[in-house]
Write a protein that holds these residues in place. Sequence first.
Motif, PDB file in Angstrom:
ATOM      1  N   UNK A  42       0.761  -1.258  -0.205  1.00 60.40           N
ATOM      2  CA  UNK A  42       0.095  -0.033  -0.090  1.00 60.40           C
ATOM      3  C   UNK A  42       0.879   1.147  -0.103  1.00 60.40           C
ATOM      4  N   UNK A  43       2.261   1.136  -0.279  1.00 61.95           N
ATOM      5  CA  UNK A  43       3.025   2.405  -0.233  1.00 61.95           C
ATOM      6  C   UNK A  43       2.636   3.504  -1.094  1.00 61.95           C
ATOM      7  N   UNK A  44       2.061   3.407  -2.358  1.00 68.60           N
ATOM      8  CA  UNK A  44       1.692   4.215  -3.333  1.00 68.60           C
ATOM      9  C   UNK A  44       0.679   5.223  -2.583  1.00 68.60           C
ATOM     10  N   UNK A  45      -0.304   4.658  -2.056  1.00 68.30           N
ATOM     11  CA  UNK A  45      -1.449   5.440  -1.340  1.00 68.30           C
ATOM     12  C   UNK A  45      -0.725   6.495  -0.212  1.00 68.30           C
ATOM     13  N   UNK A  46      -0.046   5.965   0.503  1.00 71.15           N
ATOM     14  CA  UNK A  46       0.691   6.620   1.457  1.00 71.15           C
ATOM     15  C   UNK A  46       1.516   7.517   0.868  1.00 71.15           C
ATOM     16  N   UNK A  47       2.372   7.325  -0.135  1.00 75.92           N
ATOM     17  CA  UNK A  47       3.245   8.166  -0.778  1.00 75.92           C
ATOM     18  C   UNK A  47       2.334   9.594  -1.219  1.00 75.92           C
ATOM     19  N   UNK A  49      -0.548  10.507  -0.269  1.00 76.29           N
ATOM     20  CA  UNK A  49      -1.062  11.449   0.974  1.00 76.29           C
ATOM     21  C   UNK A  49       0.001  12.304   1.604  1.00 76.29           C
ATOM     22  N   UNK A  50       1.277  11.658   1.580  1.00 73.36           N
ATOM     23  CA  UNK A  50       2.507  12.464   2.040  1.00 73.36           C
ATOM     24  C   UNK A  50       2.672  13.588   1.114  1.00 73.36           C
ATOM     25  N   UNK A 146      -5.708   7.657  -0.045  1.00 73.27           N
ATOM     26  CA  UNK A 146      -4.955   8.798   0.401  1.00 73.27           C
ATOM     27  C   UNK A 146      -5.656   9.780   1.430  1.00 73.27           C
ATOM     28  N   UNK A 147      -6.759   9.988   1.141  1.00 73.21           N
ATOM     29  CA  UNK A 147      -7.771  10.764   1.800  1.00 73.21           C
ATOM     30  C   UNK A 147      -7.828  10.160   3.444  1.00 73.21           C
TER      31      UNK A 147
END
Length: 200
Positions: A42-47, A49-50, A146-147
């Motif tokens: 799930x890294x892309x969603x966190x990235x 969001x960041x 991301x939200x």
Amino acid sequence: VMAGRVSVLPPSLDLERLRPRERRPNARPQILFLGGDFFRKGGPSLLEAFRRDFSAMAELHVITQSDIGSEPGVVVHRGIAAQSDAWFERWTQADVFVFPSALETFGIVLVEAMAFRVPVVSSRAGAAVELLDEGRAGLLLDAVTPEALSAAIQRVWSDPVGAKARAERGRERVERDFDLRRNAAVMAEWLRDAKTASAP
């Protein structure tokens, strides 16, 4: 096998070692992501969001084997072995651990986060709901977007009292169920019982 004859011994950690070390003050809050496969975890969603909500005021530390590049505010760590000094450093300095995995069997990294008393934001993959005590030991996401990730991270930082209470509950859960010394003693007792039962 009859259910009454089955006992479960969960994965266990050496809790004497897994305690926060002395922490240096962070210039900016640190978000920690740890996963060998950045994309499946799930890294892309966190990235995303960041980049959108935190890049100007926080750091994202990523421990992974995936081929991703560093960028402003994002520090990528590779080759960090569990239990190494660098591994302890990342847990000690983390202000929140984010686990947005899409597919998981168990999620031992969640147990590690709770052992270090790091506030947790997690998907509901694998055993996360059970490990995080239905959200009482960490924040559980209904959707990994991301939200949703941004809102949960903001909640951790805007309510430090609540975040600390959940982190303490997580450590208590780990000490109760995942302590290597305690569980080794349980297994030793099982083996003694089995030997006694099989003796002529």
